[in-house]
Design a protein around this motif. Structure first.
Motif, PDB file in Angstrom:
ATOM      1  N   THR A  72      16.726  28.974  37.527  1.00  0.00           N
ATOM      2  CA  THR A  72      15.757  28.101  38.192  1.00  0.00           C
ATOM      3  C   THR A  72      14.320  28.366  37.741  1.00  0.00           C
ATOM      4  OG1 THR A  72      15.438  29.643  40.049  1.00  0.00           O
ATOM      5  CG2 THR A  72      17.225  28.026  40.237  1.00  0.00           C
ATOM      6  N   ARG A  73      14.129  29.393  36.904  1.00  0.00           N
ATOM      7  CA  ARG A  73      12.793  29.774  36.410  1.00  0.00           C
ATOM      8  C   ARG A  73      11.865  30.136  37.578  1.00  0.00           C
ATOM      9  NH1 ARG A  73      11.892  28.501  31.033  1.00  0.00           N
ATOM     10  NH2 ARG A  73       9.640  28.320  31.362  1.00  0.00           N
ATOM     11  N   ARG A  74      12.421  30.852  38.532  1.00  0.00           N
ATOM     12  CA  ARG A  74      11.661  31.269  39.714  1.00  0.00           C
ATOM     13  C   ARG A  74      11.471  32.773  39.680  1.00  0.00           C
ATOM     14  NH1 ARG A  74      13.803  30.433  45.949  1.00  0.00           N
ATOM     15  NH2 ARG A  74      11.808  30.810  47.022  1.00  0.00           N
ATOM     16  N   VAL A  75      10.263  33.233  40.016  1.00  0.00           N
ATOM     17  CA  VAL A  75       9.952  34.665  40.045  1.00  0.00           C
ATOM     18  C   VAL A  75       9.430  35.018  41.426  1.00  0.00           C
ATOM     19  CG1 VAL A  75       8.532  36.514  39.056  1.00  0.00           C
ATOM     20  CG2 VAL A  75       9.430  34.706  37.581  1.00  0.00           C
ATOM     21  N   ARG A  76       9.993  36.100  41.993  1.00  0.00           N
ATOM     22  CA  ARG A  76       9.549  36.571  43.302  1.00  0.00           C
ATOM     23  C   ARG A  76       9.240  38.060  43.204  1.00  0.00           C
ATOM     24  NH1 ARG A  76      10.923  33.369  47.677  1.00  0.00           N
ATOM     25  NH2 ARG A  76      11.353  35.160  49.032  1.00  0.00           N
ATOM     26  N   VAL A  77       8.178  38.459  43.861  1.00  0.00           N
ATOM     27  CA  VAL A  77       7.784  39.867  43.937  1.00  0.00           C
ATOM     28  C   VAL A  77       7.673  40.234  45.414  1.00  0.00           C
ATOM     29  CG1 VAL A  77       6.055  41.606  43.360  1.00  0.00           C
ATOM     30  CG2 VAL A  77       6.547  39.765  41.738  1.00  0.00           C
ATOM     31  N   HIS A 111       7.975  37.309  47.682  1.00  0.00           N
ATOM     32  CA  HIS A 111       6.999  36.215  47.596  1.00  0.00           C
ATOM     33  C   HIS A 111       7.039  35.574  46.214  1.00  0.00           C
ATOM     34  CE1 HIS A 111       5.296  37.467  51.437  1.00  0.00           C
ATOM     35  NE2 HIS A 111       5.250  38.716  50.976  1.00  0.00           N
ATOM     36  N   ASP A 112       6.981  34.237  46.181  1.00  0.00           N
ATOM     37  CA  ASP A 112       6.981  33.518  44.915  1.00  0.00           C
ATOM     38  C   ASP A 112       5.713  33.797  44.126  1.00  0.00           C
ATOM     39  OD1 ASP A 112       9.450  32.216  45.143  1.00  0.00           O
ATOM     40  OD2 ASP A 112       8.594  30.654  46.414  1.00  0.00           O
ATOM     41  N   VAL A 113       5.875  33.899  42.810  1.00  0.00           N
ATOM     42  CA  VAL A 113       4.749  34.094  41.896  1.00  0.00           C
ATOM     43  C   VAL A 113       4.726  32.924  40.924  1.00  0.00           C
ATOM     44  CG1 VAL A 113       3.759  35.544  40.094  1.00  0.00           C
ATOM     45  CG2 VAL A 113       4.867  36.594  42.074  1.00  0.00           C
ATOM     46  N   GLU A 114       3.588  32.244  40.820  1.00  0.00           N
ATOM     47  CA  GLU A 114       3.452  31.103  39.928  1.00  0.00           C
ATOM     48  C   GLU A 114       3.145  31.583  38.519  1.00  0.00           C
ATOM     49  OE1 GLU A 114       3.735  27.717  40.078  1.00  0.00           O
ATOM     50  OE2 GLU A 114       4.618  27.965  42.065  1.00  0.00           O
ATOM     51  N   LEU A 115       3.999  31.207  37.574  1.00  0.00           N
ATOM     52  CA  LEU A 115       3.775  31.530  36.172  1.00  0.00           C
ATOM     53  C   LEU A 115       3.695  30.250  35.360  1.00  0.00           C
ATOM     54  CD1 LEU A 115       6.344  34.438  35.584  1.00  0.00           C
ATOM     55  CD2 LEU A 115       3.937  34.637  36.237  1.00  0.00           C
ATOM     56  N   GLU A 157       4.382  32.022  30.102  1.00  0.00           N
ATOM     57  CA  GLU A 157       4.472  33.327  30.765  1.00  0.00           C
ATOM     58  C   GLU A 157       5.903  33.590  31.208  1.00  0.00           C
ATOM     59  OE1 GLU A 157      -0.108  33.253  32.555  1.00  0.00           O
ATOM     60  OE2 GLU A 157       1.608  32.849  33.864  1.00  0.00           O
ATOM     61  N   PHE A 158       6.550  32.568  31.780  1.00  0.00           N
ATOM     62  CA  PHE A 158       7.934  32.772  32.200  1.00  0.00           C
ATOM     63  C   PHE A 158       8.833  33.018  31.000  1.00  0.00           C
ATOM     64  CE2 PHE A 158      12.260  31.686  33.146  1.00  0.00           C
ATOM     65  CZ  PHE A 158      12.463  32.321  34.357  1.00  0.00           C
ATOM     66  N   ASP A 159       8.603  32.292  29.909  1.00  0.00           N
ATOM     67  CA  ASP A 159       9.442  32.467  28.721  1.00  0.00           C
ATOM     68  C   ASP A 159       9.368  33.901  28.202  1.00  0.00           C
ATOM     69  OD1 ASP A 159      10.200  29.825  28.841  1.00  0.00           O
ATOM     70  OD2 ASP A 159       8.762  29.145  27.332  1.00  0.00           O
ATOM     71  N   VAL A 160       8.163  34.465  28.173  1.00  0.00           N
ATOM     72  CA  VAL A 160       8.003  35.857  27.727  1.00  0.00           C
ATOM     73  C   VAL A 160       8.756  36.796  28.666  1.00  0.00           C
ATOM     74  CG1 VAL A 160       6.360  37.744  27.398  1.00  0.00           C
ATOM     75  CG2 VAL A 160       5.803  35.454  26.556  1.00  0.00           C
ATOM     76  N   LEU A 161       8.572  36.596  29.970  1.00  0.00           N
ATOM     77  CA  LEU A 161       9.232  37.456  30.951  1.00  0.00           C
ATOM     78  C   LEU A 161      10.752  37.308  30.864  1.00  0.00           C
ATOM     79  CD1 LEU A 161       9.001  39.445  33.287  1.00  0.00           C
ATOM     80  CD2 LEU A 161       8.804  37.481  34.841  1.00  0.00           C
ATOM     81  N   ALA A 162      11.236  36.090  30.623  1.00  0.00           N
ATOM     82  CA  ALA A 162      12.675  35.856  30.564  1.00  0.00           C
ATOM     83  C   ALA A 162      13.314  36.603  29.400  1.00  0.00           C
ATOM     84  CB  ALA A 162      12.960  34.359  30.452  1.00  0.00           C
ATOM     85  N   ALA A 197      -0.704  40.534  29.420  1.00  0.00           N
ATOM     86  CA  ALA A 197      -1.766  40.920  30.353  1.00  0.00           C
ATOM     87  C   ALA A 197      -1.752  40.027  31.595  1.00  0.00           C
ATOM     88  CB  ALA A 197      -3.127  40.849  29.663  1.00  0.00           C
ATOM     89  N   GLN A 198      -1.536  38.722  31.393  1.00  0.00           N
ATOM     90  CA  GLN A 198      -1.481  37.800  32.534  1.00  0.00           C
ATOM     91  C   GLN A 198      -0.274  38.083  33.422  1.00  0.00           C
ATOM     92  OE1 GLN A 198      -1.532  34.160  30.264  1.00  0.00           O
ATOM     93  NE2 GLN A 198      -3.743  33.910  30.465  1.00  0.00           N
ATOM     94  N   LEU A 199       0.850  38.412  32.799  1.00  0.00           N
ATOM     95  CA  LEU A 199       2.045  38.750  33.584  1.00  0.00           C
ATOM     96  C   LEU A 199       1.817  39.999  34.418  1.00  0.00           C
ATOM     97  CD1 LEU A 199       4.921  38.052  31.021  1.00  0.00           C
ATOM     98  CD2 LEU A 199       4.650  36.965  33.262  1.00  0.00           C
ATOM     99  N   ARG A 200       1.205  41.012  33.815  1.00  0.00           N
ATOM    100  CA  ARG A 200       0.932  42.236  34.573  1.00  0.00           C
ATOM    101  C   ARG A 200       0.050  41.949  35.777  1.00  0.00           C
ATOM    102  NH1 ARG A 200       0.058  45.714  29.048  1.00  0.00           N
ATOM    103  NH2 ARG A 200       2.129  46.692  28.986  1.00  0.00           N
ATOM    104  N   ALA A 201      -0.948  41.093  35.586  1.00  0.00           N
ATOM    105  CA  ALA A 201      -1.861  40.777  36.682  1.00  0.00           C
ATOM    106  C   ALA A 201      -1.165  39.961  37.770  1.00  0.00           C
ATOM    107  CB  ALA A 201      -3.072  40.023  36.139  1.00  0.00           C
ATOM    108  N   LYS A 202      -0.394  38.967  37.377  1.00  0.00           N
ATOM    109  CA  LYS A 202       0.237  38.093  38.363  1.00  0.00           C
ATOM    110  C   LYS A 202       1.362  38.782  39.123  1.00  0.00           C
ATOM    111  CE  LYS A 202      -0.851  33.587  36.320  1.00  0.00           C
ATOM    112  NZ  LYS A 202      -0.312  32.293  35.840  1.00  0.00           N
TER     113      LYS A 202
END
Length: 219
Positions: free
Chosen positions: A137-142, A145-149, A153-158, A194-199
Motif C-alpha cells: 500500500t506504500r504506507r509508512v507508520r512510525v 502514526h502515518d508518515v507522509e513520504l 522517498e518511499f522508493d528508496v526506503l522500499a 537525509a529527508q527520510l531520516r528527518a521524516k
C-alpha cells in the motif's frame, strides 16, 4: 516450471522452446517487452532477451522487478562487462551471454528457480523497531502514526526495507529508484536519505556504510 521466453529471434526461440520442453518445463514464447509485462504473473520464471523490438530490455527488466517477484534470467548477445553489471544491478537473477550451451542454460534457470526470491514474494510489510513499511500500500507508520513520504522517498526506503538488516549499494539504490546508476545524480540519493531520516525521526535506523551504501536497521 512455466517459463516465459521473451525472444524476437525465431530461430533462437524455437531452439530454446524445444530444449525447455525436453527438460519437462512449459515454455511460452512472446516477442515483445510489453507482452512480458502483462503475462509474467502466469509464469514461474522469465527468460529475457535484451534486444527487443518495442522496448529496451533493461527497462523491461526494471519494470518486472518493481511490479512482481518473478525470477528473471537475462539471455542476450550483450556481453560487455558494463552491460552485465547493469543487468544484475537492475534485478536480473542471472545473466547469460549468447551463444550459451543449452545444458548450462537449463541448469542456471533451475538453480535460480530453486533459490527463488522469498523476501520479495512473501514480505508485504517490513517492521524495524517501531517503523512499519507496507510495500503493497506504500504506507509508512512510525510508532503507530502515518508518515507522509514523497514517491521517491518511499522508493528508496522500499529498496532498503526489502533487505532490512543488509547493506545495499549506492549503485543499486540509484539504479532501482532512478532507473540507471550511471545517469542518476549521486547527490539526489544523499538528499533523499537525509529527508527520510528527518521524516521518520529514527536516523539511527538508516545506517551509512562508508564507501558502499546504506542499511535499514541493524545487521
Amino acid at each position: 516450471m512455466r517459463v516465459l521466453l521473451v525472444e524476437d529471434d525465431d530461430g533462437v526461440a524455437d531452439a530454446l522452446v524445444d530444449v525447455l520442453a525436453a527438460h519437462g518445463h512449459r515454455p511460452t514464447r512472446v516477442t515483445r517487452g510489453a507482452d512480458a509485462l502483462t503475462r509474467h504473473r502466469d509464469h514461474d520464471l522469465v527468460l529475457l532477451d535484451l534486444g527487443l523490438p518495442d522496448a529496451d530490455g533493461l527497462d523491461v527488466l526494471r519494470k518486472l522487478r518493481r511490479i512482481g517477484p518473478v525470477p528473471v534470467v537475462v539471455l542476450t548477445a550483450r556481453g560487455e562487462e558494463r552491460m552485465v553489471v547493469r543487468g544484475l544491478r537492475s534485478g536480473a537473477d542471472d545473466y547469460l551471454v549468447k551463444p550459451v550451451r543449452m545444458a548450462e542454460l537449463v541448469a542456471r534457470i533451475e538453480a535460480v528457480a530453486r533459490r527463488g526470491r522469498p523476501l520479495a514474494a512473501d514480505a508485504e510489510e517490513v517492521q524495524v523497531d517501531d517503523v512499519q513499511v507496507d510495500l503493497r500500500t506504500r504506507r509508512v507508520r512510525v510508532a503507530g502514526h502515518d508518515v507522509e513520504l514523497t514517491p521517491k522517498e518511499f522508493d528508496v526506503l522500499a529498496v532498503l526495507a526489502r533487505e532490512a538488516g543488509s547493506a545495499v549499494s549506492r549503485q543499486r539504490l540509484m539504479d532501482e529508484v532512478w532507473g540507471d546508476a550511471y545517469l542518476a545524480v549521486s547527490r539526489s540519493l544523499d538528499v533523499h536519505i537525509a529527508q527520510l531520516r528527518a521524516k521518520l525521526g529514527r536516523p539511527e535506523l538508516l545506517v551509512t556504510i562508508r564507501g558502499f551504501g546504506y542499511r535499514f536497521g541493524e545487521s
